[in-house]
Design an enzyme around this catalytic site. Structure first.
Site, mmCIF file in Angstrom:
data_model
loop_
_atom_site.group_PDB
_atom_site.id
_atom_site.type_symbol
_atom_site.label_atom_id
_atom_site.label_comp_id
_atom_site.label_asym_id
_atom_site.label_seq_id
_atom_site.Cartn_x
_atom_site.Cartn_y
_atom_site.Cartn_z
ATOM 1 N N HIS A 83 -6.075 2.394 1.246
ATOM 2 C CA HIS A 83 -5.377 3.582 1.761
ATOM 3 C C HIS A 83 -6.047 4.171 3.001
ATOM 4 O O HIS A 83 -5.400 4.427 4.023
ATOM 5 C CB HIS A 83 -5.307 4.662 0.682
ATOM 6 N N ASP A 139 0.892 -1.157 0.000
ATOM 7 C CA ASP A 139 0.000 0.000 0.000
ATOM 8 C C ASP A 139 0.929 1.205 0.000
ATOM 9 O O ASP A 139 1.562 1.511 1.011
ATOM 10 C CB ASP A 139 -0.903 0.017 1.236
ATOM 11 N N HIS A 140 1.045 1.870 -1.159
ATOM 12 C CA HIS A 140 2.102 2.881 -1.290
ATOM 13 C C HIS A 140 1.911 4.055 -0.331
ATOM 14 O O HIS A 140 2.869 4.777 -0.045
ATOM 15 C CB HIS A 140 2.214 3.382 -2.729
#
Length: 486
Positions: free
Chosen positions: A241, A178-179
């Protein structure tokens, strides 16, 4: 921040990139790897193999990578680009069949230290890709794999993908990406909470009135037409996110900053999420309007057909545990909103009694705003006295204490989130990656919301591009006496 490395940790000397000609590779992966090499953070022994459907020679792929770097990587971080390009090789592959994986394995060669794989492909290719890697002997104990979202479209499909990956890789060798977790300000949220004595004692329902989490985008569909219409805002943004941000806000102090301890606390929060009730969600879909003075089409026009996919969602959520009982969490995300912003707003309660009221002064509650993008900053609103002789009464005014992260750390390199995540994948640090039980807890909550929409016949309300979603989203907060932070 450097975290914990498992007992299976090793620093890989081979990195295999699936989807190596895709948009993510061009915008993020190749620039991140080149920047890391420029800063001397990648071992000189690390070799990078790219693979995708396109037929290319090694030289052609290096030219392709050079174009991407010249387009997306700042000039100041391109030093040593030729040396970096020399690390790259390429092997064309149709991942839907096992036929070409032996040639891929030959290209990868035998790593001396280990192999790290970054899998950025369509979800439908996950299972055949894992099968192909197994058939070619690329899943051994010295191999770890990074998985780029989306990991399924619901709990069942997510479990199917995770089962396929788990058949070849143990959990300590699976790195779900999950960037957002690679962003500096997201990690600074942990530092803010757990490295400062003044916040943790008041970080609870006794002192916090509510929390807002906003992820707003100005863009529309762009190149993601097919994916987005099958997904929608809830699955595209909230499931991953936003729930990760919520977990970091709400988690109990971990025993240490390592992968197991941090993720243990996050999953407790996700399992404490109360089922969302009727009237606690609002969905929307944008229509033609204007963004920054430029006319833009509606979702249905961009899509070329009518659709009931939501491009906006607002949710009133609750975390039912000792620390957060009774504190509402207002989440909202959407496309074609007035500005691009990701932020967390922690609204504190009013003071119990004001000594200034009989002198004509009004107080407003303290507010902490954590900006994640486009600007990384932290702002704390405090009450202060306006200078003067006060003959007509004391005047108070909220004053922000602002910390601009780039200014506070002048000279520090501002890194792409993927730089940290790729380096952690190569070195074997799982702290900023998502564990399977986290993913499944997230999907359980999201699936229940979607089932509720079906049961109640909830369909998206329209909103004009350039507005903050449908008016019902404003009412969702305002009926509790809360205004969205804008």
């Amino acid at each position: 921040m450097t975290g914990y490395q498992s007992s299976h940790a090793f620093t890989a000397d081979r990195l295999l990139l699936f989807g190596a000609t895709g948009d993510l590779a061009q915008r993020m992966l190749l620039p991140s790897l080149c920047a890391l090499a420029h800063d001397g953070l990648l071992s000189p022994d690390l070799r990078i193999v790219g693979t995708a459907r396109s037929e290319m020679s090694d030289a052609e792929y290096r030219d392709f990578a050079r174009e991407a770097l010249e387009k997306y990587l700042p000039d100041s971080r391109r030093g040593g680009m030729d040396d970096f390009l020399g690390r790259l090789t390429y092997q064309a592959l149709d991942a839907s069949t096992t036929a070409g994986f032996d040639m891929l394995a030959a290209k990868v060669g035998t790593p001396d230290q280990g192999l790290a794989i970054f899998l950025s492909t369509a979800p439908s290719l996950f299972e055949p890709t894992i099968a192909g890697l197994q058939s070619a002997g690329l899943t051994g104990p010295k191999v770890r794999i990074g998985l780029e979202k989306p990991l399924g479209t619901d709990l069942d499909s997510s479990c199917e993908i995770n089962d396929a990956v788990a058949a070849a890789f143990s959990e300590d060798r699976i790195f779900r990406i999950d960037h957002y977790l690679g962003k500096e300000t997201v990690q600074n949220l942990l530092a803010l909470r757990f490295a400062n004595v003044m916040f943790e004692p008041i970080w609870n329902a006794n002192y916090i009135d509510h929390v807002q989490i906003t992820v707003a985008e100005t863009v529309g569909l762009e190149s993601r037409v097919a994916y987005y219409d099958d997904s929608g805002a809830l699955r595209d943004m909230v499931q991953n996110h936003m729930l990760q941000l919520l977990a970091l806000v709400c988690m109990e102090p971990p025993t240490s900053f390592d992968a197991t301890a941090v993720r243990d606390e996050k999953v407790k929060v996700l399992r404490s999420l109360r089922a969302v009730g009727e009237g606690e969600t609002v969905t929307g879909q944008y229509r033609a309007g204007a963004i920054s003075g430029t006319a833009v089409p509606g979702y249905d026009e961009e899509l070329g057909k009518e659709s009931d996919t939501e491009t906006f969602v607002a949710i009133k959520a609750h975390v039912d545990n000792w620390r957060w009982k009774g504190v509402p969490f207002y989440l909202r995300t959407g496309k074609r909103l007035p500005e691009r912003v990701t932020e967390i707003v922690v609204q504190f309660r009013c003071i119990p009694f004001s000594i200034f009221e009989d002198r004509g002064a009004k107080t407003v509650p303290n507010r902490l705003v954590i900006g994640i993008q486009p600007e990384e900053n932290i702002s704390l609103r405090l009450m202060a006295k306006v200078p003067g002789l006060d003959r007509e009464g004391i005047r108070l005014r909220p004053v922000p204490l602002d910390i601009s992260m780039p200014d506070a750390f002048a000279g520090a390199v501002k890194r792409i989130a993927y730089e940290r995540l790729l380096l952690d994948l190569v070195e074997g640090d799982q702290t900023l990656f998502v564990r399977r039980d986290e993913v499944e807890a997230q999907w359980e909550w999201i699936d229940a919301i979607r089932a509720g929409w079906v049961e109640t016949g909830l369909t998206p309300k329209t909103y004009t591009a350039g507005a903050w979603g449908p008016s019902a989203a404003i009412a969702l907060a305002e009926r509790d006496g809360v205004s969205w932070h804008e």
